[in-house]
Write an enzyme that holds these catalytic residues in place. Sequence first.
Site, PDB file in Angstrom:
ATOM      1  N   CYS A 105       0.875  -1.167   0.000  1.00  7.85           N
ATOM      2  CA  CYS A 105       0.000   0.000   0.000  1.00  7.85           C
ATOM      3  C   CYS A 105       0.916   1.221   0.000  1.00  7.85           C
ATOM      4  O   CYS A 105       2.108   1.117   0.223  1.00  7.85           O
ATOM      5  CB  CYS A 105      -0.867   0.031   1.252  1.00  7.85           C
ATOM      6  SG  CYS A 105      -1.885  -1.425   1.456  1.00  7.85           S
TER       7      CYS A 105
ATOM      8  N   ASN B 204       0.341  -0.420   6.263  1.00  6.13           N
ATOM      9  CA  ASN B 204       0.730  -1.237   5.099  1.00  6.13           C
ATOM     10  C   ASN B 204       1.306  -2.534   5.658  1.00  6.13           C
ATOM     11  O   ASN B 204       2.166  -2.511   6.526  1.00  6.13           O
ATOM     12  CB  ASN B 204       1.794  -0.497   4.275  1.00  6.13           C
ATOM     13  CG  ASN B 204       2.359  -1.367   3.161  1.00  6.13           C
ATOM     14  OD1 ASN B 204       1.685  -2.295   2.694  1.00  6.13           O
ATOM     15  ND2 ASN B 204       3.587  -1.108   2.755  1.00  6.13           N
TER      16      ASN B 204
END
Length: 605
Positions: free
Chosen positions: A2, A101
């Site tokens: 991400c 993430n």
Amino acid sequence: MCGIVGYVGPRQAADLVLDGLRRLEYRGYDSAGIVAFDPGGPLAVVKRAGKIAVLEEALKRSPLSGRVALGHTRWATHGRPSDGNAHPHLTEDGRVAIIHNGIIENYLPLRARLTAAGHTFASETDSEVLAHLIEEHDRGDLADAVRAALREVDGAFALVAARQDASELVAARATSPMVVGLGEGETFIASDVPALLPYTRRVVFLQDGDVATVRPEGVEVTDLDGRPREVTVETIDWDAEAAEKGGWPHYMIKEIYEQPAVLQNTFGGRFAEAGDDVLLDLDLDPTEFDRVVILAAGTASYAGLVGETLLERLARIPAEVEVASEFRYRHPVVNERTLAVAVSQSGETIDTLEALREAKRGGARTLGILNAKGSSIAREVDDVLYIHAGPEIGVASTKAYVAMVAAFALLAVRFGRARGTLSSDEGRAWISELRRTPGLLEEALERHEHVHPVAEALAEVRSVLYLGRGINVASAYEGALKLKEISYLHAEAYPTGEMKHGPIALIDADTPVVAVAPKGALQAKTISNLQEVRARDGRVYAIVSDNDSDTAAHADLTLRVPACRELLSPLVVAVPMQLLAYEVGLRLGRDVDQPRNLAKSVTVE
Ligand code: AGP
């Protein structure tokens, strides 16, 4: 993967963070969000499913203000792409926001404990657990709360938290990258350098175990126990475009080198505590099927070919790969006891999607082995085994191929254990071997330079024959495709034993053979075939195992790979084959990231 961006300083933060997210969109693009505030004011959040452009439109309608902001662009792992599953996530009291993430491997037991303690979850994600843990541990100091929360967490993360009462961000890193950008009276944090370059080139790369407190005047770093750590400020000399590749010259080579970490992500959290089985979190029961049909195209079909052998050898279940574009038109025989496995990096390949629909019409249960969350195929299968390879930008598939093969190895172990064809000890042995594979790929990558002489030789020819036996017939097909795609040279692959039934007519001094020949049961036969090639002036470039002392004598050049079980060798031999295609493509001046005529996802028939 991400994309994470944070800002704290004197300027309005939302637009700065949005700009950073745009520069990190290659890291994930199925949903995005931003939270912004001024110290003492409320946390205002705008987040949407879809690409960053969707978030931009929402921000035009509901602009955010404040000099502290966090932003996130998501590559979904747990929880489908949706507004609710998009980051940031807030604590229940709305005072703390987090972006994350990575993968929280033990999120299910943590979520159960927090729910029992009265917490209410707003999303399906693993990440939201972090917000509730921080809230539970918050005694006033946000960094202490983050450290206490992370002591309960297993998994990979890059986490950033912010609380409404302070102009500061608290970041923590374990495996997933994060970098702090030091401006003049303002400080940034991001998953990767591209988000920082327009504002500063002075950076601090966070290390695993770091907890960083980021304020407008700079950053303080400690370990998880609160002990201060000296940081090194570095200056980035990349240009913005190069920085998106993390300093690599091409996405393809970056993604080839990501493969050891990708394997860790593919395996992440999927080895049972007892060490003798695999946890795939699938609804299907392996004993309900009497055959497996694997539907895919291109490189995904070659991963499927490896999977076919793994399933038959470990789970003793008939398995066959079907080229998706053919399967859908040949009135295939499938029924309720067929498991149809659709394999696709993009999850959008129309041939594979239509083949899947044909299998469903025949009554088959369906499983996706996919990379892209929320893709068309993901929405139409009964169950999904995600490979967690992160976005693959290079058009020629590399890390997704290796991750697909690894996913099939997990599936084969699970099926073998469930169907009783693998004992507990055998399951333990396979898992032990799988745990070694990231290190084996690291070793293979360290031998990158060995590829150059073979690349020099192949760059001079027009046609190449790839040969492989057993499970590495699939490797030969994949190696030939990689060379074709990247260098535009003609390359074709055959089972080694098949060469003398016609293709040997191609062999001469101008048509070399790449023999994919890691140590295996049929080594002696492979050596005979190589002698047949050399007897006709054919040159042989052989990929051989470190523990093979025989085959090299029958090759003009050899590329050595670390020894491993023959059935796992497709993971290892992929590295020299990918590097070979890359180096030949460079020598021929090809656009290795976007080769001519190709598309990353073939959504037309
Ligand atoms: C791989 O290098 C090629 N770009 C191509 O063969 C690709 O594997 C194929 O189009 C399937 O794509 P998918 O995995 O996204 O379904």
